[in-house]
Design an enzyme around this catalytic site. Structure first.
Site, PDB file in Angstrom:
ATOM      1  N   LYS A  79       0.835  -1.188   0.000  1.00 29.65           N
ATOM      2  CA  LYS A  79       0.000   0.000   0.000  1.00 29.65           C
ATOM      3  C   LYS A  79       0.873   1.242   0.000  1.00 29.65           C
ATOM      4  CE  LYS A  79      -3.872   1.951   2.680  1.00 29.65           C
ATOM      5  NZ  LYS A  79      -4.764   1.689   3.836  1.00 29.65           N
ATOM      6  N   SER A 149      -9.493   1.646   3.020  1.00 29.90           N
ATOM      7  CA  SER A 149      -8.651   2.440   2.147  1.00 29.90           C
ATOM      8  C   SER A 149      -7.608   1.620   1.405  1.00 29.90           C
ATOM      9  CB  SER A 149      -7.930   3.512   2.977  1.00 29.90           C
ATOM     10  OG  SER A 149      -7.096   2.898   3.949  1.00 29.90           O
ATOM     11  N   SER A 173      -9.878  -0.683   7.176  1.00 32.46           N
ATOM     12  CA  SER A 173      -9.345  -0.473   5.833  1.00 32.46           C
ATOM     13  C   SER A 173      -8.601  -1.647   5.236  1.00 32.46           C
ATOM     14  CB  SER A 173      -8.445   0.770   5.818  1.00 32.46           C
ATOM     15  OG  SER A 173      -9.217   1.932   5.976  1.00 32.46           O
TER      16      SER A 173
END
Length: 463
Positions: A79, A149, A173
């Site tokens: 990420k 996210s 997330s």
């Protein structure tokens, strides 16, 4: 079966047995990226040349007796909050467009040491402050949200453009996008995995964890990640642990908590049915289902936002005042709202968390695992801002997605999402398992036992 379709565990077995080379695996995944990434938008950047070079080195090491373990030669995505020395960490934001990391984060360093190969950085909802990741499309239906996210990481794993990936989880997330894309997501116990070198959203709620195709894969990654790091003030001192679950499906004597309150309120009936059926499957494996009441439910969302928004506002205070125009509107509005919250609001949220942790500790004395939906509905359309429940309640999409995942962030308990089916439109449904602090072995055992009773999952079909 193509190499990119293999689970981490299967690929590791093939590499160790010299039936598959790291180069073959990485080339297969990179070819897959070239084919489907234009439809998905999972990656901020793909480091193909560097991945080829690392795969060749991994292959040479394996051929000369220097096999590093199950992550040796396995391609991964990180990420875009996670620092890798010399690479940009943009947090999918124009605010950080020129930021370049000077050193590896702890998790990146540990995965590199274990032999994993970086394919690139995956998209996040800007600064992880959102639950949809709008620049990324759902792996099963490109007209629907990916979840956030860590949407890029989940879509990459679900589509075969990464064998595993890391995400971060502040209010769900990791688990939300994993559930919406039909993969496994693990939010570890607070402090079990270092956050050093990871861009923060809310320091007292942030967690780093794996997104994988199977529960066994998540255990393999967690084994490499977990451990004390003095550079993270919240890091726990825990002994090295092999988190791989055994092959047994016998859950005799295990107590599964079935919530009477909160977790099944305003939940799509198709999600509820799939999760209850999965809990029934755990019963057939010997587990005993115990109905439980979730404590302090009326305070959960207020406490989550009361902690997260002020901490995010403090982190972004300088750039919000100097370059507010560089933020996406939804994130900028949330950050500006932080300036309207008083110190008293933040202190009351802290006090509520302390009480909630104590109540959850008492709850988890009664059962070994709590089983519940991961999210109240499957992936909604990309243009949908609200959901209307049968009782007439209208709820924002992000509020709905965070509602069932926030308790694990507030209390710091580990939580694992496991796919348990699809709705009539073919969209994945996830079941969430929550346990005691440092109870990852039990969660992984239960999730793995359930998986072994189900047909092998296929990757998402990407147009």
């Amino acid at each position: 079966m193509q190499p990119y379709e293999l689970s981490l565990a299967a690929a590791a077995d093939a590499i160790r047995a010299r039936r598959l080379s790291p180069v073959e695996l990485v080339d297969s995944v990179l070819d897959r990226i070239e084919k489907v990434e234009p439809h998905l938008g999972a990656y901020v950047t793909v480091t193909a040349e560097e991945a080829h070079r690392a795969a060749s080195e991994a292959e040479y090491e394996a051929a000369h007796g220097r096999y590093r373990g199950p992550l040796h030669g396995i391609p991964m995505g990180l990420k875009d909050l996670i620092d890798v020395g010399g690479m940009a960490t943009t947090a999918s934001s124009r605010v950080r467009a020129d930021h370049r990391a000077t050193a590896d984060s702890t998790v990146a360093a540990r995965l590199s040491e274990a032999g994993a190969i970086l394919l690139g950085k995956t998209h996040t909802h800007e600064f992880a402050f959102g639950l949809t990741t709008p620049q990324t499309r759902n792996a099963w239906d490109h007209g629907r949200v990916a979840g956030g996210s860590s949407g890029g990481s989940a879509v990459a794993v679900a589509s075969g453009t990464a064998t595993f990936a890391l995400g971060t989880d502040t209010g769900g997330s990791i688990r939300v996008p994993a559930a919406l894309n039909g993969v496994v997501g693990l939010k570890p116990t607070y402090g079990l995995v270092s956050r050093h070198g990871v861009t923060s959203l809310s320091w007292s709620l942030d967690h780093v964890g794996p997104i994988t195709r199977t529960v066994e894969d998540a255990a393999l990654v967690l084994t490499a990640l977990a451990g004390h790091d003095p550079r993270d003030p919240a890091s726990r001192s825990v002994p090295a642990t092999d988190y791989r679950p055994g092959d047994s499906t016998d859950l005799t004597g295990l107590r599964i908590g079935l919530p009477r309150t909160y977790y099944f309120d305003n939940v799509d009936p198709r999600v509820e049915t799939a999760v209850r059926n999965a809990i029934g499957q755990l019963e057939t494996l010997g587990a005993r289902v115990v109905e439980v009441d979730i404590p302090m439910t009326r305070y959960i969302q207020a406490t989550q936002w009361g902690l997260m928004v002020p901490e995010a506002g403090a982190y972004h205070e300088s750039s919000l005042r100097t370059v507010p125009e560089l933020y996406q509107e939804d994130v900028r509005i949330l950050l500006e709202a932080s300036e309207l919250m008083s110190a008293g609001d933040y202190v009351r949220a802290q006090r509520a968390r302390t009480l909630m942790r104590a109540e959850w500790a008492r709850l988890l004395d009664q059962v070994d695992v709590i089983a519940a939906p991961s999210v109240p509905m499957t992936a909604v359309g990309a243009d949908e801002a609200t959901v209307t429940w049968p009782d007439g309640t209208v709820e924002g999409v992000s509020d709905a997605y965070v509602r069932l995942s926030a308790p694990a962030n507030i209390t710091g308990v580990p939580a694992l999402t496991v796919p348990v089916g699809h709705d009539p439109a073919g969209m994945p449904i996830g079941m969430q398992l929550l346990g005691r602090p440092l109870g990852e072995p039990t969660l992984l055992r239960v999730g793995h036992a359930y998986e072994q009773t189900q047909p092998a999952r296929e990757l998402a079909t990407v147009a």
